[in-house]
Design a protein around this motif. Sequence first.
Motif, PDB file in Angstrom:
ATOM      1  N   THR A 125       0.827  -1.216   0.000  1.00 37.80           N
ATOM      2  CA  THR A 125       0.000   0.000   0.000  1.00 37.80           C
ATOM      3  C   THR A 125       0.858   1.261   0.000  1.00 37.80           C
ATOM      4  O   THR A 125       0.535   2.230  -0.678  1.00 37.80           O
ATOM      5  N   VAL A 126       1.948   1.241   0.762  1.00 35.15           N
ATOM      6  CA  VAL A 126       2.794   2.440   0.829  1.00 35.15           C
ATOM      7  C   VAL A 126       3.908   2.421  -0.220  1.00 35.15           C
ATOM      8  O   VAL A 126       4.764   3.309  -0.239  1.00 35.15           O
ATOM      9  N   GLY A 127       3.898   1.395  -1.078  1.00 34.12           N
ATOM     10  CA  GLY A 127       4.854   1.337  -2.190  1.00 34.12           C
ATOM     11  C   GLY A 127       6.266   0.960  -1.789  1.00 34.12           C
ATOM     12  O   GLY A 127       7.223   1.351  -2.449  1.00 34.12           O
ATOM     13  N   LEU A 128       6.413   0.197  -0.703  1.00 36.51           N
ATOM     14  CA  LEU A 128       7.765  -0.128  -0.231  1.00 36.51           C
ATOM     15  C   LEU A 128       8.010  -1.621  -0.020  1.00 36.51           C
ATOM     16  O   LEU A 128       8.916  -2.004   0.714  1.00 36.51           O
ATOM     17  N   LEU A 129       7.226  -2.439  -0.711  1.00 31.13           N
ATOM     18  CA  LEU A 129       7.405  -3.888  -0.558  1.00 31.13           C
ATOM     19  C   LEU A 129       8.836  -4.302  -0.921  1.00 31.13           C
ATOM     20  O   LEU A 129       9.414  -5.185  -0.286  1.00 31.13           O
ATOM     21  N   SER A 130       9.407  -3.617  -1.901  1.00 30.60           N
ATOM     22  CA  SER A 130      10.761  -3.975  -2.346  1.00 30.60           C
ATOM     23  C   SER A 130      11.839  -3.540  -1.342  1.00 30.60           C
ATOM     24  O   SER A 130      13.016  -3.850  -1.518  1.00 30.60           O
ATOM     25  N   ARG A 131      11.440  -2.819  -0.293  1.00 27.46           N
ATOM     26  CA  ARG A 131      12.420  -2.364   0.700  1.00 27.46           C
ATOM     27  C   ARG A 131      12.307  -3.126   2.029  1.00 27.46           C
ATOM     28  O   ARG A 131      12.857  -2.700   3.036  1.00 27.46           O
ATOM     29  N   SER A 132      11.618  -4.265   2.010  1.00 35.40           N
ATOM     30  CA  SER A 132      11.347  -5.012   3.252  1.00 35.40           C
ATOM     31  C   SER A 132      12.590  -5.262   4.104  1.00 35.40           C
ATOM     32  O   SER A 132      12.523  -5.224   5.326  1.00 35.40           O
ATOM     33  N   GLU A 133      13.710  -5.560   3.429  1.00 36.39           N
ATOM     34  CA  GLU A 133      14.909  -5.948   4.186  1.00 36.39           C
ATOM     35  C   GLU A 133      15.843  -4.763   4.472  1.00 36.39           C
ATOM     36  O   GLU A 133      16.892  -4.935   5.066  1.00 36.39           O
ATOM     37  N   HIS A 134      15.472  -3.577   4.025  1.00 40.45           N
ATOM     38  CA  HIS A 134      16.299  -2.400   4.313  1.00 40.45           C
ATOM     39  C   HIS A 134      16.180  -2.001   5.779  1.00 40.45           C
ATOM     40  O   HIS A 134      15.143  -2.204   6.408  1.00 40.45           O
ATOM     41  N   GLN A 190      18.680   3.316   5.774  1.00 39.68           N
ATOM     42  CA  GLN A 190      18.959   3.184   4.339  1.00 39.68           C
ATOM     43  C   GLN A 190      17.843   3.776   3.478  1.00 39.68           C
ATOM     44  O   GLN A 190      17.838   3.624   2.267  1.00 39.68           O
ATOM     45  N   LEU A 191      16.874   4.425   4.137  1.00 42.17           N
ATOM     46  CA  LEU A 191      15.735   5.009   3.422  1.00 42.17           C
ATOM     47  C   LEU A 191      15.716   6.528   3.604  1.00 42.17           C
ATOM     48  O   LEU A 191      16.258   7.054   4.576  1.00 42.17           O
ATOM     49  N   SER A 192      15.035   7.206   2.675  1.00 41.61           N
ATOM     50  CA  SER A 192      14.842   8.655   2.821  1.00 41.61           C
ATOM     51  C   SER A 192      13.820   8.921   3.925  1.00 41.61           C
ATOM     52  O   SER A 192      13.111   8.007   4.369  1.00 41.61           O
ATOM     53  N   GLY A 193      13.733  10.182   4.343  1.00 46.06           N
ATOM     54  CA  GLY A 193      12.757  10.538   5.376  1.00 46.06           C
ATOM     55  C   GLY A 193      11.330  10.200   4.965  1.00 46.06           C
ATOM     56  O   GLY A 193      10.558   9.650   5.741  1.00 46.06           O
ATOM     57  N   GLY A 194      11.013  10.510   3.710  1.00 50.52           N
ATOM     58  CA  GLY A 194       9.662  10.225   3.218  1.00 50.52           C
ATOM     59  C   GLY A 194       9.370   8.731   3.216  1.00 50.52           C
ATOM     60  O   GLY A 194       8.274   8.299   3.576  1.00 50.52           O
ATOM     61  N   GLN A 195      10.381   7.950   2.824  1.00 46.34           N
ATOM     62  CA  GLN A 195      10.197   6.493   2.844  1.00 46.34           C
ATOM     63  C   GLN A 195      10.047   5.982   4.274  1.00 46.34           C
ATOM     64  O   GLN A 195       9.225   5.110   4.547  1.00 46.34           O
ATOM     65  N   GLN A 196      10.836   6.539   5.199  1.00 47.92           N
ATOM     66  CA  GLN A 196      10.716   6.102   6.598  1.00 47.92           C
ATOM     67  C   GLN A 196       9.317   6.396   7.133  1.00 47.92           C
ATOM     68  O   GLN A 196       8.736   5.592   7.856  1.00 47.92           O
ATOM     69  N   ARG A 231       6.674   6.516   5.349  1.00 44.97           N
ATOM     70  CA  ARG A 231       5.758   5.551   4.720  1.00 44.97           C
ATOM     71  C   ARG A 231       5.840   4.194   5.421  1.00 44.97           C
ATOM     72  O   ARG A 231       4.841   3.497   5.544  1.00 44.97           O
ATOM     73  N   VAL A 232       7.020   3.815   5.894  1.00 46.61           N
ATOM     74  CA  VAL A 232       7.136   2.579   6.686  1.00 46.61           C
ATOM     75  C   VAL A 232       6.311   2.722   7.973  1.00 46.61           C
ATOM     76  O   VAL A 232       5.571   1.812   8.375  1.00 46.61           O
ATOM     77  N   ALA A 233       6.421   3.895   8.591  1.00 46.66           N
ATOM     78  CA  ALA A 233       5.649   4.137   9.822  1.00 46.66           C
ATOM     79  C   ALA A 233       4.139   4.069   9.530  1.00 46.66           C
ATOM     80  O   ALA A 233       3.363   3.588  10.354  1.00 46.66           O
ATOM     81  N   ILE A 234       3.744   4.534   8.346  1.00 44.95           N
ATOM     82  CA  ILE A 234       2.333   4.441   7.965  1.00 44.95           C
ATOM     83  C   ILE A 234       1.949   2.963   7.759  1.00 44.95           C
ATOM     84  O   ILE A 234       0.890   2.528   8.201  1.00 44.95           O
ATOM     85  N   ALA A 235       2.838   2.206   7.119  1.00 46.34           N
ATOM     86  CA  ALA A 235       2.570   0.766   6.950  1.00 46.34           C
ATOM     87  C   ALA A 235       2.397   0.110   8.317  1.00 46.34           C
ATOM     88  O   ALA A 235       1.475  -0.698   8.524  1.00 46.34           O
TER      89      ALA A 235
END
Length: 243
Positions: free
Chosen positions: A128-137, A141-147, A149-153
């Motif tokens: 949903t947040v578009g980060l399935l490919s970053r599961s093992e990061h 290793q992520l940008s603030g926006g990506q982090q 989005r992980v918190a939203i997930a």
Amino acid sequence: MLEMKNISKIYQTRMIETHALREVNLKINSGEFVSVTGPSGSGKTTFLNLAGLLENLSKGEYFLDGINVSSLTDNQLSEIRNEKIGFIFQSFNLIPELPVYDNVDVPLRYRGFNRKERKEKIDHALETVGLLSRSEHLPAQLSGGQQQRVAIARAIAGEPKIILADEPTGNLDSLMARQVMELLEQINNQGTTIVMVTHDPVLAKRADREIQIFDGQVNSIIATDSEFPHTEENPKSDIISAV
Ligand code: ADP
Ligand code: MG
């Protein structure tokens, strides 16, 4: 979804009493997207913490999803919090040592789901947040926006009824802030109630309703222009009763 009747919160320190919230009366309907604004120190975080059962009320009654939570034990409160509420914070609050996947897993571990059920929920939330490919990061290793989005997930993985977000875009540049806002709107369109504290007047106006807190009081509730397609109840009809 959420109803507060004459809620007050007083912080008692050795020398002074702080009235962080004063006799707040407020109703938020299921499916609403509500923004909360107000100056620093006005009581916005206190309001979210009370709404999210992270702190006890000093006075008043609070109904969450029909349950009078004012009289519950700490264990009962944690159970309800874990099942019904997702939290998002300004500073993401991810665990730095854990990969993305395990961060999203944290609240699910308290819910009695087995490993397979959890994997389905985690993958779905990350998709949903578009980060399935970053599961093992790792978070670093992520940008603030990506982090964020992980918190939203993490917040949506357990399918909460309500998401409480305390300045979720406060640490993001404007492009990332917009992406996070769009994601929250998408989640809201699927039926999740969202209450978001923000300093950004543009984002605040995008909500169905803006609640302004000033010196511990909900002093006005502004109906924004946006239509309200999410529920059969019309939250705008509560504006008068809530002021
Ligand atoms: P906001 O999020 O709008 O900036 P807060 O809800 O954090 O405001 O704080 C509201 C008021 O309550 C402030 O005056 C703050 O200093 C006070 N306050 C918040 N948390 C505590 C605490 N744990 N102990 C004592 N005072 C507190
Ligand atoms: Mg705050």
